[in-house]
Motif scaffolding. Structure first.
Motif, PDB file in Angstrom:
ATOM      1  N   ASN A   1       0.890  -1.018   0.049  1.00  0.00           N
ATOM      2  CA  ASN A   1       0.143  -0.071   0.059  1.00  0.00           C
ATOM      3  C   ASN A   1       0.661   1.348  -0.098  1.00  0.00           C
TER       4      ASN A   1
ATOM      5  N   LEU B   1      -5.029   4.130  -0.638  1.00  0.00           N
ATOM      6  CA  LEU B   1      -5.243   5.397  -1.430  1.00  0.00           C
ATOM      7  C   LEU B   1      -6.149   6.581  -0.921  1.00  0.00           C
TER       8      LEU B   1
ATOM      9  N   SER C   1     -10.990   6.553  -5.157  1.00  0.00           N
ATOM     10  CA  SER C   1     -10.872   5.497  -5.774  1.00  0.00           C
ATOM     11  C   SER C   1     -12.001   4.732  -5.823  1.00  0.00           C
TER      12      SER C   1
ATOM     13  N   GLY D   1      -6.131   0.833 -11.675  1.00  0.00           N
ATOM     14  CA  GLY D   1      -5.213  -0.011 -11.016  1.00  0.00           C
ATOM     15  C   GLY D   1      -5.431  -1.525 -11.003  1.00  0.00           C
TER      16      GLY D   1
ATOM     17  N   TYR E   1      -1.919   2.097 -13.083  1.00  0.00           N
ATOM     18  CA  TYR E   1      -0.790   1.485 -12.063  1.00  0.00           C
ATOM     19  C   TYR E   1      -0.962   0.005 -11.837  1.00  0.00           C
TER      20      TYR E   1
ATOM     21  N   SER F   1      -7.618   0.354  -2.125  1.00  0.00           N
ATOM     22  CA  SER F   1      -8.278   1.573  -2.102  1.00  0.00           C
ATOM     23  C   SER F   1      -8.661   2.157  -0.842  1.00  0.00           C
TER      24      SER F   1
ATOM     25  N   ILE G   1      -9.045   6.632  -9.450  1.00  0.00           N
ATOM     26  CA  ILE G   1      -8.703   5.404  -9.824  1.00  0.00           C
ATOM     27  C   ILE G   1      -9.719   4.171  -9.548  1.00  0.00           C
TER      28      ILE G   1
ATOM     29  N   ALA H   1       1.555   6.556  -6.940  1.00  0.00           N
ATOM     30  CA  ALA H   1       0.143   7.485  -7.411  1.00  0.00           C
ATOM     31  C   ALA H   1       0.200   8.864  -7.080  1.00  0.00           C
TER      32      ALA H   1
ATOM     33  N   ALA I   1       0.832   4.101  -3.103  1.00  0.00           N
ATOM     34  CA  ALA I   1       0.450   5.341  -2.811  1.00  0.00           C
ATOM     35  C   ALA I   1       1.367   6.323  -3.128  1.00  0.00           C
TER      36      ALA I   1
ATOM     37  N   LEU J   1      -6.168  10.047  -2.134  1.00  0.00           N
ATOM     38  CA  LEU J   1      -6.504   9.785  -3.511  1.00  0.00           C
ATOM     39  C   LEU J   1      -7.831   8.804  -3.802  1.00  0.00           C
TER      40      LEU J   1
ATOM     41  N   ASP K   1     -10.079   0.832  -9.211  1.00  0.00           N
ATOM     42  CA  ASP K   1      -9.339  -0.559  -8.499  1.00  0.00           C
ATOM     43  C   ASP K   1      -9.824  -1.990  -9.016  1.00  0.00           C
TER      44      ASP K   1
END
Length: 283
Positions: free
Chosen positions: A58, A88, A95, A134, A163, A85, A74, A65, A62, A93, A76
């Motif tokens: 993770n 993120l 997701s 991702g 990603y 997620s 994003i 990203a 992160a 971020l 996922d």
């Protein structure tokens, strides 16, 4: 979350076959065959939060990203219980978990995440509509990886981000890969060539979990060569995700943190690691 819910409602309304069940929760039919053990999500749910492996993964996801930021949420894909997620989200971020399994989707919802419960292969995604995607230890479960990347290329908008994490090095193959439903392990040169062939420009790639290579080779690859099967007992699997006690555990933790800092700074590891990390963009 309100902005993400509105964005998701607008996007899903344009996709045939999706039905809104609740705020940030949509469902669709899943017909694709999934190469993943049925008990996998429940087992992982017991492991993830206490696992140094999932925590470190993770952290590097992160960081990369954030270094190559998306222009929207994003997706996922194959996001399972939503642990990536969640990481993120904690990094700021947005997701959306796209997960076909009912158990994984339910666990992701319980974590307060936006979820589309279906397989990405079964979505009629409008061309150019995804800001970012991702695939976090997902591509190795898909037999037609090239076709999946081509489809993702079409689904992403201009300069849309992709990603990726995948298991590394064919010579590290073990019965654990077979049990997990993997079709392959990757090398960075091979993965870069595959991405470039399917219309992506690689912005960053690196091996990671380099400190684990000797242990994976000694305790998974070599026993598999002599006919020993994969670890399927949950207690055994949990023990694999705990750092060793004492000095050796502190050394591994220090080396993992050093690796995270190097990747966060843009340095890449070109030779060894049990996993590959890639940030790419649609050309």
């Amino acid at each position: 979350m309100n902005d993400l819910a509105e964005w998701l409602d607008e996007w899903c309304a344009e996709v045939p076959g999706l039905a809104r069940q609740a705020d940030c929760f949509w469902t669709g039919r899943t017909e694709a065959e999934i190469s993943y053990p049925e008990s996998g999500h429940d087992t992982l749910a017991e492991i993830e939060a206490r696992s140094f492996w999932f925590t470190h993964r993770n952290a590097v996801i992160a960081s990369i990203a954030a270094r190559f930021p998306p222009q929207g949420p994003i997706f996922d894909i194959g996001g399972g219980n939503g642990f990536v997620s969640l990481g993120l989200a904690q990094a700021g971020l947005a997701s959306i978990v796209v997960e076909p399994g009912a158990v994984g989707a339910s666990n992701a919802r319980a974590r307060g995440l936006a979820v589309i419960q279906t397989a990405f292969q079964d979505l009629s995604v409008p061309a150019g509509s995804l800001p970012a995607a991702g695939l976090f230890d997902v591509l190795e479960h898909i037999e037609d990886d090239r076709g999946t990347l081509e489809r993702l290329h079409d689904a992403l908008g201009p300069d849309g981000k992709l990603y990726l994490t995948v298991p590394a090095h064919r010579w590290l193959w073990s019965q654990q890969d077979t049990h997990s439903g993997h079709f392959r392990r990757y090398s960075l040169p091979g993965l870069r060539a595959l991405l470039e062939d399917t219309g992506f420009a690689v912005e960053f790639d690196s091996y990671f979990f380099s400190v684990l290579v000797p242990a994976v080779f000694a305790f998974r690859t070599l026993p598999s060569l002599f006919g020993r099967g994969a670890k399927t007992d949950p207690a055994e699997q949990q023990s694999d995700h705990a750092l060793p006690s004492g000095l050796s555990g502190r050394i591994v933790g220090t080396l993992l943190e050093r690796e995270r800092r190097l990747i966060s700074s843009g340095a890449n590891r070109r030779f060894l690691g049990t996993s590959c990390l890639v940030a790419a963009r649609r050309v």
